[in-house]
Design an enzyme around this catalytic site. Structure first.
Site, PDB file in Angstrom:
ATOM      1  N   ARG A   1      11.193  -2.074  11.158  1.00  0.00           N
ATOM      2  CA  ARG A   1      10.122  -1.625  12.052  1.00  0.00           C
ATOM      3  C   ARG A   1       9.923  -2.593  13.217  1.00  0.00           C
ATOM      4  NH1 ARG A   1       5.215  -0.105   8.122  1.00  0.00           N
ATOM      5  NH2 ARG A   1       4.133  -1.299   9.738  1.00  0.00           N
TER       6      ARG A   1
ATOM      7  N   LYS B   1       0.837  -1.218   0.000  1.00  0.00           N
ATOM      8  CA  LYS B   1       0.000   0.000   0.000  1.00  0.00           C
ATOM      9  C   LYS B   1       0.864   1.256   0.000  1.00  0.00           C
ATOM     10  CE  LYS B   1      -1.961  -0.987   3.949  1.00  0.00           C
ATOM     11  NZ  LYS B   1      -1.264  -2.268   4.236  1.00  0.00           N
TER      12      LYS B   1
ATOM     13  N   ARG C   1      11.995  -5.776   4.747  1.00  0.00           N
ATOM     14  CA  ARG C   1      11.634  -4.370   4.619  1.00  0.00           C
ATOM     15  C   ARG C   1      12.521  -3.484   5.492  1.00  0.00           C
ATOM     16  NH1 ARG C   1       5.711  -2.199   5.426  1.00  0.00           N
ATOM     17  NH2 ARG C   1       5.839  -3.376   7.372  1.00  0.00           N
TER      18      ARG C   1
ATOM     19  N   ARG D   1      -9.458   1.237   8.423  1.00  0.00           N
ATOM     20  CA  ARG D   1      -9.077  -0.129   8.727  1.00  0.00           C
ATOM     21  C   ARG D   1     -10.187  -0.878   9.436  1.00  0.00           C
ATOM     22  NH1 ARG D   1      -3.393   0.583   8.810  1.00  0.00           N
ATOM     23  NH2 ARG D   1      -2.352  -1.412   8.989  1.00  0.00           N
TER      24      ARG D   1
ATOM     25  N   ARG E   1      -0.709  -9.215  13.010  1.00  0.00           N
ATOM     26  CA  ARG E   1      -1.250  -8.146  12.154  1.00  0.00           C
ATOM     27  C   ARG E   1      -2.091  -8.741  11.036  1.00  0.00           C
ATOM     28  NH1 ARG E   1       4.124  -5.423  10.611  1.00  0.00           N
ATOM     29  NH2 ARG E   1       2.895  -4.185   9.155  1.00  0.00           N
TER      30      ARG E   1
HETATM   31  P1  AP5 Z   1       4.912  -1.669   1.852  1.00  0.00           P
HETATM   32  O1  AP5 Z   1       4.650  -0.753   0.714  1.00  0.00           O
HETATM   33  O2  AP5 Z   1       5.692  -1.171   3.005  1.00  0.00           O
HETATM   34  O3  AP5 Z   1       3.541  -2.350   2.327  1.00  0.00           O
HETATM   35  P2  AP5 Z   1       2.329  -1.776   3.161  1.00  0.00           P
HETATM   36  O4  AP5 Z   1       1.095  -2.371   2.589  1.00  0.00           O
HETATM   37  O5  AP5 Z   1       2.408  -0.290   3.276  1.00  0.00           O
HETATM   38  O6  AP5 Z   1       2.653  -2.484   4.541  1.00  0.00           O
HETATM   39  P3  AP5 Z   1       2.581  -1.930   6.018  1.00  0.00           P
HETATM   40  O7  AP5 Z   1       3.262  -2.949   6.893  1.00  0.00           O
HETATM   41  O8  AP5 Z   1       3.065  -0.519   6.079  1.00  0.00           O
HETATM   42  O9  AP5 Z   1       1.093  -2.009   6.281  1.00  0.00           O
HETATM   43  P4  AP5 Z   1       0.408  -2.045   7.604  1.00  0.00           P
HETATM   44  O10 AP5 Z   1      -0.951  -1.898   7.109  1.00  0.00           O
HETATM   45  O11 AP5 Z   1       0.653  -3.200   8.459  1.00  0.00           O
HETATM   46  O12 AP5 Z   1       1.144  -0.865   8.410  1.00  0.00           O
HETATM   47  P5  AP5 Z   1       0.727   0.617   8.765  1.00  0.00           P
HETATM   48  O13 AP5 Z   1       1.934   1.432   8.798  1.00  0.00           O
HETATM   49  O14 AP5 Z   1      -0.419   1.053   7.930  1.00  0.00           O
HETATM   50  O15 AP5 Z   1       5.630  -2.978   1.248  1.00  0.00           O
HETATM   51  C1  AP5 Z   1       6.048  -4.042   2.102  1.00  0.00           C
HETATM   52  C2  AP5 Z   1       7.448  -4.534   1.687  1.00  0.00           C
HETATM   53  O16 AP5 Z   1       7.379  -5.171   0.419  1.00  0.00           O
HETATM   54  C3  AP5 Z   1       8.469  -3.390   1.484  1.00  0.00           C
HETATM   55  O17 AP5 Z   1       9.732  -3.860   1.894  1.00  0.00           O
HETATM   56  C4  AP5 Z   1       8.423  -3.108  -0.002  1.00  0.00           C
HETATM   57  O18 AP5 Z   1       9.637  -2.562  -0.460  1.00  0.00           O
HETATM   58  C5  AP5 Z   1       8.156  -4.477  -0.569  1.00  0.00           C
HETATM   59  N1  AP5 Z   1       7.317  -4.444  -1.772  1.00  0.00           N
HETATM   60  C6  AP5 Z   1       6.293  -3.576  -2.057  1.00  0.00           C
HETATM   61  N2  AP5 Z   1       5.722  -3.871  -3.246  1.00  0.00           N
HETATM   62  C7  AP5 Z   1       6.369  -4.987  -3.695  1.00  0.00           C
HETATM   63  C8  AP5 Z   1       6.218  -5.791  -4.860  1.00  0.00           C
HETATM   64  N3  AP5 Z   1       5.294  -5.553  -5.785  1.00  0.00           N
HETATM   65  N4  AP5 Z   1       7.043  -6.865  -4.992  1.00  0.00           N
HETATM   66  C9  AP5 Z   1       8.000  -7.138  -4.050  1.00  0.00           C
HETATM   67  N5  AP5 Z   1       8.183  -6.414  -2.932  1.00  0.00           N
HETATM   68  C10 AP5 Z   1       7.392  -5.347  -2.746  1.00  0.00           C
HETATM   69  O19 AP5 Z   1       0.179   0.412  10.250  1.00  0.00           O
HETATM   70  C11 AP5 Z   1       1.037  -0.017  11.296  1.00  0.00           C
HETATM   71  C12 AP5 Z   1       0.256  -0.091  12.583  1.00  0.00           C
HETATM   72  O20 AP5 Z   1      -0.262   1.212  12.921  1.00  0.00           O
HETATM   73  C13 AP5 Z   1      -0.979  -0.990  12.570  1.00  0.00           C
HETATM   74  O21 AP5 Z   1      -0.643  -2.327  12.846  1.00  0.00           O
HETATM   75  C14 AP5 Z   1      -1.843  -0.334  13.665  1.00  0.00           C
HETATM   76  O22 AP5 Z   1      -1.398  -0.712  14.939  1.00  0.00           O
HETATM   77  C15 AP5 Z   1      -1.548   1.134  13.492  1.00  0.00           C
HETATM   78  N6  AP5 Z   1      -2.519   1.786  12.584  1.00  0.00           N
HETATM   79  C16 AP5 Z   1      -2.236   2.409  11.398  1.00  0.00           C
HETATM   80  N7  AP5 Z   1      -3.352   2.870  10.829  1.00  0.00           N
HETATM   81  C17 AP5 Z   1      -4.385   2.539  11.652  1.00  0.00           C
HETATM   82  C18 AP5 Z   1      -5.784   2.720  11.596  1.00  0.00           C
HETATM   83  N8  AP5 Z   1      -6.375   3.330  10.545  1.00  0.00           N
HETATM   84  N9  AP5 Z   1      -6.528   2.243  12.616  1.00  0.00           N
HETATM   85  C19 AP5 Z   1      -5.960   1.626  13.666  1.00  0.00           C
HETATM   86  N10 AP5 Z   1      -4.639   1.404  13.779  1.00  0.00           N
HETATM   87  C20 AP5 Z   1      -3.854   1.855  12.779  1.00  0.00           C
HETATM   88 MG    MG Z   2       2.792   1.042   4.869  1.00  0.00          MG
END
Ligand code: AP5
Ligand code: MG
Length: 215
Positions: free
Chosen positions: A162, A15, A129, A90, A173
Site C-alpha cells: 500500500r 483489524k 504487508r 476513527r 498514521r
Molecule cells: P491488518 O489486518 O492489515 O491490520 P489493520 O489493523 O487492518 O491495518 P490497516 O493499516 O489496514 O489499518 P489502518 O487503520 O491504518 O488503515 P485503513 O485501511 O483503515 O494487519 C496488518 C499486517 O499484519 C498484515 O500484513 C497482516 O497480515 C499482519 N497481521 C495481522 N494480524 C497479525 C498477527 N496476529 N500476527 C502477525 N501479523 C499479523 O485506513 C487507511 C487510511 O484511509 C487512513 O489512514 C485514512 O486516511 C483513511 N480512512 C479510513 N477510514 C477512515 C475514517 N473512518 N475516517 C477518516 N479517514 C479514514
Molecule cells: Mg485494514
C-alpha cells in the site's frame, strides 16, 4: 445472529485480518472505509482522488466525506442483520454520528473490540504487508503468505504494497491514531461495550479470543 461490531486498534493492529474472519464466521458483511477508499482510488473516481490526498500523507479523510460513505454503505440490504466495521469510527465526531443514526432506528452497536498492539510491533508488521485492492484481502510476506507469491488467494489479483505503508507514513498514521482515534477506547468503555484483545498473539489465537467475546 444479529450483531453490530466495531473494530478498534492502531494501523496495522490486525483489524482487517480479524474483521474478515468475523464476517465469515458470523455471516455479516465486512465494512472497511479504508477498503472503500482504496477501491475508489484504484478506479480513479472523484471520491478516490480526494481521499488519496489525505491517505498518502497518513492523515484522516475529513469526517463529512467519510460519514456519508459509511452511512450509505450500512443502509444497504446486506447490512440488515449486522456488520463488522473496520476503520470506522476513527474520531469522536464519527462515533457520535453513528450512534445518532442507529438510535434513530432504535438500534445500537453491540461490541467494540480493541485489538491491542504496541507501536514497536506495528512498524515491523507494515513493511511486510501485501494487500489486494480488488477484494480487500491482506497478507504478510512472513506471517500470512499467499499460496502463490504476489497473487491474491481469493480473487487472483496481483498483490501490492500500500502507498501509505512507507515507514514515514506509518509513523504519521500512528501519531494521528494516538491523537484522534485512541480516545474512542474510553468512549466505548463508557458505553459499556468495550472488549480488549491482545493483538500481539498469533492471528488464530486473537480470533479465538474474539470468538470467546462474541459467543
Ligand atoms: P491488518 O489486518 O492489515 O491490520 P489493520 O489493523 O487492518 O491495518 P490497516 O493499516 O489496514 O489499518 P489502518 O487503520 O491504518 O488503515 P485503513 O485501511 O483503515 O494487519 C496488518 C499486517 O499484519 C498484515 O500484513 C497482516 O497480515 C499482519 N497481521 C495481522 N494480524 C497479525 C498477527 N496476529 N500476527 C502477525 N501479523 C499479523 O485506513 C487507511 C487510511 O484511509 C487512513 O489512514 C485514512 O486516511 C483513511 N480512512 C479510513 N477510514 C477512515 C475514517 N473512518 N475516517 C477518516 N479517514 C479514514
Ligand atoms: Mg485494514
Amino acid at each position: 445472529m444479529k450483531m453490530k461490531i466495531i473494530m478498534l486498534g492502531a494501523p496495522g493492529a490486525g483489524k482487517g485480518t480479524q474483521a474478515i474472519m468475523i464476517a465469515e464466521k458470523y455471516g455479516i458483511p465486512h465494512v472497511s472505509t479504508g477498503d472503500i477508499f482504496r477501491a475508489n482510488i484504484k478506479n480513479n473516481t472523484p471520491l478516490g482522488q480526494e481521499a488519496k490526498t489525505y491517505m498518502d500523507k497518513g492523515m484522516l479523510v475529513p469526517d463529512e466525506l467519510t460519514v456519508k460513505i459509511l452511512l450509505d454503505r450500512v443502509a444497504k440490504d446486506d447490512c440488515k442483520n449486522g456488520y463488522v466495521l473496520d476503520g470506522f469510527p476513527r474520531t469522536i465526531v464519527q462515533a457520535d454520528v453513528l450512534k445518532d443514526a442507529l438510535s434513530k432506528l432504535g438500534d445500537r452497536i453491540d461490541h467494540a473490540i480493541n485489538v491491542d498492539v504496541p507501536d514497536e510491533n506495528i512498524i515491523k508488521r507494515m513493511g511486510g504487508r501485501r494487500a489486494c485492492l480488488k477484494c480487500g484481502a491482506t497478507y504478510h510476506i512472513e506471517h500470512v503468505p499467499p499460496k502463490k507469491e504476489g497473487i491474491c488467494d481469493n480473487c487472483g489479483e496481483a498483490l501490492v504494497l500500500r502507498d501509505d505503508d512507507k515507514p514515514e507514513t506509518v509513523q504519521k498514521r500512528l501519531s494521528v491514531y494516538h491523537e484522534q482515534t485512541q480516545p474512542l477506547i474510553d468512549y466505548y468503555g463508557k458505553e459499556g461495550i468495550l472488549k480488549n484483545v491482545d493483538g500481539t498473539q498469533d492471528m488464530n489465537r486473537v480470533f479465538e479470543d474474539i470468538c470467546g467475546i462474541l459467543g
